[in-house]
Design a protein around this motif. Structure first.
Motif, short mmCIF file in Angstrom:
data_model
loop_
_atom_site.label_atom_id
_atom_site.label_comp_id
_atom_site.label_asym_id
_atom_site.label_seq_id
_atom_site.Cartn_x
_atom_site.Cartn_y
_atom_site.Cartn_z
N UNK A 1 4.72 -14.32 10.76
CA UNK A 1 3.72 -13.32 10.36
C UNK A 1 4.28 -11.97 10.79
N UNK A 2 4.81 -11.23 9.84
CA UNK A 2 5.55 -10.00 10.16
C UNK A 2 4.95 -8.85 9.36
N UNK A 3 4.43 -7.86 10.07
CA UNK A 3 3.84 -6.70 9.40
C UNK A 3 4.75 -5.47 9.46
N UNK A 4 5.88 -5.59 10.15
CA UNK A 4 6.84 -4.48 10.26
C UNK A 4 8.02 -4.75 9.35
N UNK A 5 8.46 -3.73 8.64
CA UNK A 5 9.62 -3.85 7.76
C UNK A 5 10.64 -2.77 8.11
N UNK A 6 11.92 -3.10 7.90
CA UNK A 6 13.01 -2.14 8.03
C UNK A 6 13.69 -2.03 6.68
N UNK A 7 13.93 -0.80 6.23
CA UNK A 7 14.57 -0.58 4.94
C UNK A 7 16.07 -0.81 5.03
N UNK A 8 16.59 -1.64 4.13
CA UNK A 8 18.03 -1.89 4.01
C UNK A 8 18.60 -0.87 3.04
#
Length: 672
Positions: free
Chosen positions: A409-416
C-alpha cells in the motif's frame, strides 16, 4: 494510447483493454511465491550429490529449478531437434517434486545455431559508433521472427504435455536474452560488441525513417521545424548518436523509437509464446537500469506483458536493499498497475544479508517470483559430512512461510525522468543514487511518463520529482492537474525544461515567472518559517549555493539566502486542493570527500517537515507510515497484510509504532 509506438513516439507497442489499465491485483494476496534457483552455476544433473542438493533447496522453500535452454545444442541441423539433455533434467526435477523454469533464449550469439547465423536473410545489429555489425540478429529482421516462431512451437509441443513447467522465461535478444540491445557481448573477440546504439542496419534505418514520416505527416519541413534540423528529405533522416542529435526533441523522439522497437519485439515474443503456451506463466526477461543505450522501457514492457497475461523478470539486483528497490521498483509499480506479474533476479551472486534484503524486496513489492543463483557456501554449505543451507539459504529457510504474494500500500511516488541528450552517465547516476537514498527514507512507487499518462497517480498523495532535467510538457501538465485535485508534489534540484527547451510548463507548476532569475553563490541559509521546517531550523551553519528571484505572489517562502532574503531557496504554494513544495538547496545526502557542505539530509528533512505541515493543515490526511529519517538500515513497507519491517543492520533497533515500542532484531524481518 490507441496506436503502436512504432507509429507514435513515447507510447508502448500496443493498446491494452481498459480493464488492464486499473490497479486491480493480478492475484489475491497470500498466493505462494515461486522460488526459483539456477542450476547452471555449481550444479549439474550429473553430480553425484545432486539429489541431496535438490532436497536441501526444497527445504529452503525452492519450488523450481531454472536451466538455460541452448538452442544451438538442440538444433544443430535445421529441423533436427535433440531434447535429450533437458529430458534428463525434467525427469530429475519431477523425481524431487520440483518444477522447471526453462530459460528459452533465441537471438544472442552464443545460443543461436550456426545455420541461423549464416542465413543470408538474417540482418545483424550494426552500431552507430563504428558502422560495424555484431553477430546478434537484428530485431528488425523478419527472418529471425520466423525462426523464433517455429522454435517456440517445437519447444512447447515437446515439453508442455509433461506438466513439469512452472513458468517459461523468455530471452529475446541482448547479450544473455534480456529485452535490451547488446551491452558487453559474449566471449570478447568473438564479434564486435560494446555499449552503444545498435540501430545502424538497413532495416533499422528504414524503420526509423518510416516512423518519423508517420510522426510528421506535414513532411520534412515540419520535422525540420520541430527538430531545428535541415534535412532536404526524409531520405537523409537516419538514427543518430546523442552527441549528434539536432535537438532535445529529436533525441527524445529517437529514444522513443529505439525503445519502442524493443517493446514491439517483446510484444511479438509474448504473443508468439502465449500462442504456444496458452496456460503457462510467461516472463519476459529484461535487465539493466534502463540506460538509453539499453533500449529498454520497463513500464512499456510490463504493459505488453499484461496484454498477454504474462509477466516480467527483471535482472539487475545486487546486495544493497535500497539500490535493489531503485532498480526493480519501476517494473513492480508498472506490473501492479497494468496487471502483469513480475519476478526479481540478481545480476550476480549476492551476499547472505543481500539474500535477506532480496527476499524482503520481492515479497513486499508484490512479486510472484524470486530467483537466486546457486552458490557455495552462501546458499548451501557442508556440515558434518552433509549439505545444509548456508547463511543466505538459512534466511530462506527461516522466512519460507512469509514467501507469499502481498500487495504493498504505497501512496508516495517518485518520478522516473527521461535522460536528456546532454546528460552524462554521471548525471544519470545522480538520480540513481538519490532514488536509493530516498528509499532509506520512505517507501515509494515509481511513475514515468507512460504511467502518469495512463492514470497511475490516482491513489497517490505525494509525488517526488528529483534530478529531472527534461520533462515532457504534457507530463508536467498532468502533474499539475493531479496536484490541483489534492496531491502534494515535491520539486527538487532542477528547473525542468520540456522537449523544446522551454521551462514554461514547469514554471507554471513551480510558481516561477518570466522575470525569475537563478542566483548562484555561497550564502548562509535562512529559515523563513521555522515552525514549518523545525528539523532544518534546528541545524546550525547550513550553507546554500543557489536560489530564485521573482516568484509568483502565491509562493510562500520557506528557505532563503542571508546574502539577500529575496532570493528564495525553497517555497510552497497551494494549488487547488493540493500543494507544490519546491526545494533547491544542497542535495548532499551522503558525505563524499569533495563536498563543500556537511551532509545533513536536507532534502529529506525538507520533505518530512513539509509533509507534517501539510498534515497539520489538512492538505494530507496522514504522513506515510514508512517514513524513517533517523534509524539507519531500517526499512518499513505498508501492505494489505500489515506493516513489514526489515532491519539490515548488525544491531537490534527499537522503534516507536503508534506509541508502542517495537524491537526489530538485527538482520531480520518483523511484521506488525
Amino acid at each position: 494510447m490507441k496506436r503502436w509506438i512504432i507509429a507514435i513516439i513515447g507510447a508502448v507497442a500496443i493498446c491494452l483493454h481498459a480493464q488492464s489499465l486499473s490497479a486491480d491485483p493480478v492475484e489475491k494476496s497470500g498466493t505462494p511465491m515461486d522460488v526459483t534457483v539456477c542450476l547452471e552455476i555449481g550444479v549439474s544433473h550429473g553430480d553425484k550429490d545432486i539429489d541431496e542438493r535438490l532436497e536441501v533447496l526444497k527445504s529452503m522453500g525452492v519450488t523450481s529449478i531454472q536451466t538455460i535452454v541452448d538452442w544451438s545444442k538442440i538444433e544443430k541441423t535445421p529441423g533436427v531437434l535433440d531434447w535429450s539433455d533437458y529430458d534428463t533434467d525434467v525427469a530429475l526435477f519431477k523425481k524431487h517434486g520440483l518444477k522447471w523454469v526453462p530459460f528459452v533464449i533465441a537471438g544472442p550469439w552464443w545460443v543461436t545455431p550456426e545455420f541461423v547465423r549464416q542465413d543470408p536473410q538474417i540482418a545483424k545489429y550494426r552500431c552507430l559508433e563504428h558502422g560495424r555489425d555484431s553477430a546478434i540478429p537484428s530485431l528488425w529482421s523478419g527472418r529471425m521472427r520466423d525462426y523464433v516462431r517455429a522454435y517456440l512451437r517445437e519447444f512447447a509441443a515437446h515439453y508442455r504435455p509433461m506438466g513439469v513447467i512452472e513458468s517459461v522465461d523468455l530471452g529475446i535478444t541482448g547479450d544473455y536474452g534480456e529485452a535490451i540491445y547488446s551491452v558487453i557481448g559474449n566471449w570478447p573477440g568473438a564479434y564486435h560488441s560494446h555499449l552503444g546504439y545498435w540501430c545502424g542496419d538497413a532495416l533499422a534505418v528504414a524503420d526509423f525513417r518510416q516512423v518519423m514520416r508517420n510522426l510528421y505527416p506535414g513532411g520534412i519541413a515540419a520535422l525540420n521545424q520541430a527538430w531545428g534540423s535541415h534535412y532536404a528529405s526524409f531520405d537523409e533522416v537516419q538514427p543518430f548518436l546523442p552527441a549528434r542529435a539536432p535537438s532535445e526533441r529529436a533525441w527524445q523522439e529517437f529514444l522513443g523509437w529505439y525503445r519502442g522497437a524493443m517493446t514491439a519485439y517483446a510484444d511479438f515474443w509474448m504473443q508468439t509464446a502465449r500462442e504456444a503456451f496458452p496456460d503457462t506463466d510467461l516472463y519476459l526477461c529484461t535487465g539493466g537500469d534502463m540506460a538509453p543505450e539499453h533500449g529498454s522501457d520497463f513500464s512499456a514492457q510490463a504493459k505488453v506483458a499484461a496484454r498477454y497475461g504474462g509477466g516480467v523478470r527483471i535482472t539487475n539486483e545486487a546486495s544493497s536493499f535500497p539500490m535493489n528497490v531503485r532498480l526493480t521498483r519501476l517494473v513492480g509499480s508498472a506490473g501492479r498497475f497494468y496487471g502483469a506479474y513480475f519476478g526479481h533476479e540478481p545480476a550476480a551472486i549476492v551476499t547472505a544479508p543481500g539474500m535477506l534484503g532480496r527476499l524482503f524486496n520481492a515479497v513486499t513489492s508484490g512479486a510472484r517470483q524470486l530467483f537466486f543463483y546457486y552458490s557455495l557456501p552462501t546458499v548451501m554449505a557442508e556440515k558434518d559430512g552433509r549439505l545444509v543451507p548456508g547463511p543466505g539459504g538459512r534466511y530462506h529457510e527461516t522466512y519460507r512461510d512469509l514467501m507469499k504474494t502481498v500487495r504493498p500500500v504505497v501512496e508516495t511516488a517518485v518520478y522516473q525522468p527521461n535522460p536528456a541528450v546532454a546528460e552524462t552517465r554521471a548525471d544519470r547516476e545522480e538520480f540513481t543514487d538519490v532514488a536509493g537514498q530516498i528509499r532509506r527514507f520512505v517507501d515509494y512507487d515509481f511513475v514515468d511518463d507512460h504511467l502518469i499518462e495512463d492514470g497511475a497517480l490516482r491513489g497517490k498523495t505525494i509525488l517526488i520529482v528529483v534530478a529531472a532535467d527534461v520533462m515532457d510538457a504534457a507530463t508536467t501538465a498532468r502533474i499539475e492537474q493531479w496536484a490541483r485535485s489534492g496531491g502534494v508534489v515535491f520539486l527538487l534540484d532542477r528547473r525542468s525544461a520540456d522537449w523544446d527547451g522551454r521551462t514554461a510548463a514547469f514554471d507554471a507548476l513551480a510558481g516561477l515567472t518570466p522575470q525569475t532569475d537563478k542566483v548562484e553563490g555561497i550564502s548562509e541559509l535562512v529559515v523563513d518559517r521555522p515552525q514549518a521546517l523545525p528539523s532544518i531550523a534546528a541545524l546550525t551553519e547550513v550553507y546554500v549555493f543557489r536560489g530564485f528571484t521573482a516568484l509568483q505572489a502565491d509562493c510562500e517562502p520557506l528557505l532563503s539566502m542571508r546574502y539577500d532574503p529575496k532570493i528564495r531557496v525553497a517555497w510552497r504554494r497551494k494549488l487547488g486542493a493540493g500543494a507544490v513544495c519546491a526545494y533547491f538547496g544542497p542535495m548532499d545526502l551522503r558525505q563524499p570527500e569533495q563536498n563543500w557542505t556537511v551532509a545533513q539530509k536536507l532534502p529529506l528533512r525538507f520533505i518530512r517537515d513539509s509533509i507534517q505541515a501539510c498534515v497539520a493543515e489538512g492538505l494530507l490526511k496522514k504522513e506515510p507510515p514508512t517514513l524513517n529519517l533517523t534509524v539507519p538500515d531500517l526499512y518499513k513497507v505498508q501492505t494489505d497484510a500489515g506493516l513489514w519491517i526489515l532491519n539490515m543492520g548488525n544491531e537490534s533497533q527499537k522503534i516507536d509504532l503508534e506509541g508502542q515500542p517495537v524491537e526489530v532484531p538485527a538482520l531480520s524481518i518483523t511484521r506488525r
